[in-house]
Design an enzyme around this catalytic site. Structure first.
Site, mmCIF file in Angstrom:
data_model
loop_
_atom_site.group_PDB
_atom_site.id
_atom_site.type_symbol
_atom_site.label_atom_id
_atom_site.label_comp_id
_atom_site.label_asym_id
_atom_site.label_seq_id
_atom_site.Cartn_x
_atom_site.Cartn_y
_atom_site.Cartn_z
ATOM 1 C CD GLU A 178 15.414 40.986 -4.234
ATOM 2 O OE1 GLU A 178 14.603 40.081 -4.031
ATOM 3 O OE2 GLU A 178 15.510 41.993 -3.506
ATOM 4 C CD GLU A 379 13.722 45.636 -5.204
ATOM 5 O OE1 GLU A 379 13.357 45.231 -4.078
ATOM 6 O OE2 GLU A 379 13.633 44.950 -6.232
HETATM 7 C C1 BGP Z 1 12.461 42.479 -3.114
HETATM 8 C C2 BGP Z 1 11.847 42.272 -4.459
HETATM 9 C C3 BGP Z 1 10.707 43.133 -4.785
HETATM 10 C C4 BGP Z 1 9.932 43.666 -3.623
HETATM 11 C C5 BGP Z 1 10.729 43.959 -2.386
HETATM 12 C C6 BGP Z 1 9.949 44.218 -1.146
HETATM 13 O O1 BGP Z 1 12.891 41.281 -2.611
HETATM 14 O O2 BGP Z 1 12.771 42.423 -5.492
HETATM 15 O O3 BGP Z 1 9.981 42.513 -5.792
HETATM 16 O O4 BGP Z 1 8.712 43.163 -3.479
HETATM 17 O O5 BGP Z 1 11.661 42.974 -2.113
HETATM 18 O O6 BGP Z 1 9.537 43.015 -0.583
HETATM 19 P P1 BGP Z 1 8.060 42.736 -0.148
HETATM 20 O O7 BGP Z 1 7.234 43.010 -1.332
HETATM 21 O O8 BGP Z 1 8.053 41.317 0.238
HETATM 22 O O9 BGP Z 1 7.795 43.668 0.973
#
Ligand code: BGP
Length: 480
Positions: A178, A379
């Site tokens: 990201e 993701e």
């Molecule tokens: C993205 C990231 C992850 C992950 C995911 C979910 O932004 O790459 O590392 O954590 O989001 O977000 P969160 O953990 O804040 O629910």
């Protein structure tokens, strides 16, 4: 609706990040990373960035879900679901504890040898992010993170080390997770390791856009150098970029809303991908920099290296969509990294992220239409509270619904002509939330017994979604 047809080679799997699931934060010579300095938080209480490790304070990354000691058990569960690929990241500080060492830490390298061997034993292809929301805290202290140009060399040394070491075990790489988080104030520390005087917590950072964009420039150069070097080390490597795609719609057909949404899409979603894929700064950067008093110092050779180090494929995270409106009085909603205006047609998760499966088809078409290179969704998923019933079962039907609807839209996008290589839902095993530090914001097919305070047995349990996803994979997406 015709049956969905995923290509035979389609890489079904799951995604994780070292700092959110490994634990073993100081084992075998590992140094502290930027994420190791983040305390636990909640949806409403921001995570604190501590400058030293404080006694008695909960740091979720330190133990996380202890994949470090349990990787064999976890990989066996992934294999049982039939994973074709597993997205994970390497903890930079396991290899270079403070970031400036010239020689790598052999014990750290050995750990990933064991993990890759375990994956390959089951025919699971590793998909490796070189830096996922962590870097040596030593580099933050010494250079204010990526604000310092010196970090390019530190990163390239690290990338070269892991490319050489794992060249026969890993084919798919991503240079930064990201990376576009750096276009937003939140990304100062999270993505770039920049810690400006006066910053106390993660959400309200003292933001210096000049430093952030300079830091991003350093990351673009580092990424391009790594891509070039990686291809020299092994021409079969596939090296990609990774963008947090936060799809933004105009709230209405009012041209002001349309322009706002377009600007947001440009600077937050496309800017980094344009540089990674096309090898040059996009035309709209100039005006943005001028209006925000940003002047990037570009060294001789930087622009050439950007051209020479373009990525082989494009990956992204997709969780939600938002709206943009010129009317400041509309109801707001949160989202992954970026909030926006609430969309009356969509429902939201418990954390206020709006659920928009059709937006995924739209997004896949937007990106493919822009670059026409292969893509992966690395993701996607639903962060939710899960309840363990008295009989020990966990019926996460809401998660199955979410994923099913997104997979349907992926299939539609493939029919549209998009070239999609794979799908790795986020947090395939419950892990620490990046934004809040919570454990109880769960994404997994596998439940991990641990709560927000860090208490639990760490036992693993299959959720209902485990068997469901297993069937999805075994039928190559035909049975949802
Ligand atoms: C993205 C990231 C992850 C992950 C995911 C979910 O932004 O790459 O590392 O954590 O989001 O977000 P969160 O953990 O804040 O629910």
């Amino acid at each position: 609706m015709n049956k969905l047809q995923f290509p035979k080679y389609f890489l079904w799997g799951g995604a994780t990040a070292a700092n959110q699931f490994e634990g073993g934060w100081n084992a075998d010579g590992k140094g502290p990373s930027t994420s190791d300095m983040l305390t636990g938080g909640t949806h409403t209480v921001a995570r604190r960035i501590s400058k030293e490790i404080e006694e008695g304070v909960h740091y979720p990354s330190h133990e996380a879900i202890d994949f470090f000691h349990r990787y064999k058990e976890d990989v066996a569960l992934f294999a049982e679901m039939g994973f074709k690929t597993f997205r994970m990241s390497i903890n930079w500080t396991r290899i270079f504890p403070t970031g400036t060492e010239l020689e790598p830490n052999e014990a750290g390298l050995k750990f990933y040898d064991s993990v890759f061997d375990e994956l390959l034993k089951y025919g699971i292809e590793p998909l490796v992010t070189i830096s996922h929301y962590e870097m040596p805290f030593g580099l933050t202290k010494k250079y204010n993170g990526w604000a310092g140009r010196e970090v390019i060399d530190c990163y390239v040394r690290y990338a070269e080390t892991v490319f050489n070491r794992y060249k026969d075990k890993v084919k798919y790489w991503l240079t930064f997770n990201e990376i576009n988080v750096g276009t937003m104030p939140l990304g100062g520390y999270l993505g770039l390791g920049i810690l400006n005087e006066g910053t106390e917590d993660f959400i309200h950072q003292v933001d210096v856009p000049q430093l952030r964009f300079q830091g991003l420039h350093h990351q673009f150069v580092a990424s391009a150098k790594a891509v070039k070097l990686g291809h020299e080390i092994n021409p079969n490597f596939q090296i990609g970029c990774m963008i947090a795609y936060m799809t933004t719609y105009p709230f209405t057909c009012n041209p002001d809303d349309i322009l706002l949404a377009q600007n947001e899409m440009k600077m937050h979603n496309h800017f980094c991908g344009d540089i990674h894929v096309r090898g040059e700064y996009p035309y709209y950067a100039k005006r943005y920099f001028e209006e925000n008093n940003i002047e990037i110092k570009v060294k001789d050779g930087d622009l050439e290296i950007l051209k020479e180090g373009t990525v082989d494929y494009y990956t992204f995270s997709y969780y939600m969509s938002n709206c943009a409106s010129a009317d400041p009085n509309l109801e707001a909603t949160s989202g992954n990294l970026l909030g926006g205006v609430k969309n009356p047609y969509l429902k939201a998760s418990d954390w206020g992220w709006q659920i928009d499966p059709k937006g995924l088809r739209y997004t896949l078409n937007e990106i493919y239409g822009r670059y026409e290179i292969p893509m992966m969704i690395v993701e996607n998923g639903l962060g939710a509270f899960d309840k363990v019933e008295e009989d020990g079962t966990i019926n996460d039907s809401y998660r199955i619904d979410y994923l099913k609807e997104h997979i349907v839209q992926m299939g539609e996008a493939i029919k549209d002509g998009v070239e999609l290589w794979g799908f790795t839902p986020w947090g395939c095993i419950d892990l620490v939330s990046a934004s809040t530090g919570e454990m109880e914001k769960r994404y997994g097919f596998i439940y991990v017994d641990k709560d927000n305070k860090g208490v639990g047995t760490l036992d693993r349990k299959k959720k209902a979604s485990f068997d469901w996803y297993k069937k999805v994979i075994s039928t190559n997406g035909e049975e949802l």
